[in-house]
Scaffold this active site. Structure first.
Site, mmCIF file in Angstrom:
data_model
loop_
_atom_site.group_PDB
_atom_site.id
_atom_site.type_symbol
_atom_site.label_atom_id
_atom_site.label_comp_id
_atom_site.label_asym_id
_atom_site.label_seq_id
_atom_site.Cartn_x
_atom_site.Cartn_y
_atom_site.Cartn_z
ATOM 1 N N HIS A 139 -31.636 -59.249 -23.567
ATOM 2 C CA HIS A 139 -32.150 -57.692 -24.014
ATOM 3 C C HIS A 139 -33.016 -58.207 -25.219
ATOM 4 O O HIS A 139 -33.158 -58.779 -26.179
ATOM 5 C CB HIS A 139 -30.927 -57.472 -24.755
ATOM 6 C CG HIS A 139 -30.553 -55.955 -23.359
ATOM 7 N ND1 HIS A 139 -29.612 -54.947 -23.606
ATOM 8 C CD2 HIS A 139 -31.008 -56.679 -21.927
ATOM 9 C CE1 HIS A 139 -29.657 -54.341 -22.338
ATOM 10 N NE2 HIS A 139 -29.589 -55.710 -21.287
ATOM 11 N N GLU A 191 -33.275 -56.634 -28.251
ATOM 12 C CA GLU A 191 -32.098 -56.710 -29.358
ATOM 13 C C GLU A 191 -32.032 -58.607 -29.994
ATOM 14 O O GLU A 191 -32.006 -59.412 -30.519
ATOM 15 C CB GLU A 191 -31.483 -56.075 -29.688
ATOM 16 C CG GLU A 191 -31.461 -54.410 -29.600
ATOM 17 C CD GLU A 191 -31.629 -54.171 -28.061
ATOM 18 O OE1 GLU A 191 -31.461 -52.783 -27.959
ATOM 19 O OE2 GLU A 191 -32.283 -54.615 -27.459
ATOM 20 N N CYS A 218 -27.930 -50.384 -26.369
ATOM 21 C CA CYS A 218 -26.869 -50.735 -25.951
ATOM 22 C C CYS A 218 -25.182 -51.264 -26.266
ATOM 23 O O CYS A 218 -25.813 -51.831 -26.846
ATOM 24 C CB CYS A 218 -26.622 -51.584 -24.248
ATOM 25 S SG CYS A 218 -27.078 -53.576 -24.495
ATOM 26 N N CYS A 227 -25.522 -54.623 -27.285
ATOM 27 C CA CYS A 227 -26.167 -55.948 -28.138
ATOM 28 C C CYS A 227 -25.681 -54.719 -29.804
ATOM 29 O O CYS A 227 -25.851 -55.832 -30.631
ATOM 30 C CB CYS A 227 -28.284 -54.684 -28.329
ATOM 31 S SG CYS A 227 -28.612 -55.787 -26.406
#
Length: 156
Positions: A55, A57, A85, A88
């Site tokens: 992801h 992040e 999410c 993260c």
């Protein structure tokens, strides 16, 4: 924090999101900043990397940790175009990020206040300040455009 500074950094995160979208990934971008300097940036890449943790992040945190030689990143602010999410948020808390600024809320898996509020979970030994909605319309538009185009391709 100065709202115009937040918008400027979010514009950089949006550029990362556009890079992800151009690569066929969900357009989410992130940039990690400390003292006016970018330590790490990232865009979504789980499809190309065959990595469910890739992801935006996580990619920004990885780059920053490698740059400073430490997985702890105190005094930093993470700008991300979509509310993180649960995975993260866990990484953000473990990295000791001081502040999280996100653009669009995620009504399905958002973990910074919309669906879950894991950033403020009392069991954590670190608290992350969270500010949402910075360039939220632009961030949301980027996502909507991506999925609209994808639906058109699938239905043709």
């Amino acid at each position: 924090m100065d709202e115009s500074v937040d918008r400027d950094w979010m514009e950089i995160a949006l550029a990362e999101a556009r890079r992800a979208g151009a690569n066929g990934e969900v357009p989410v971008g992130a940039v990690l900043v400390r003292d006016g300097e970018i330590l790490g940036r990232g865009c979504n890449g789980p499809v190309a990397a065959h990595d469910p943790t890739a992801h935006a992040e996580i990619m920004a945190l990885r780059e920053a940790a490698a740059a400073v030689g430490n997985y702890r990143l105190p005094g930093t602010t993470l700008y991300v175009t979509l509310e993180p999410c649960p995975m993260c948020i866990g990484a953000i808390v473990h990295a000791r990020v001081a502040r999280l600024v996100f653009g669009a809320t995620d009504p399905k898996t958002g973990a910074a206040g919309s669906v879950f509020n894991l950033a403020a979970a009392p069991a954590h030994n670190h608290r992350v300040r969270v500010d949402g909605g910075v360039l939220g319309d632009a961030c949301g538009d980027e996502l909507r455009s991506f999925f609209r185009a994808r639906r058109r391709t699938v239905t043709q």
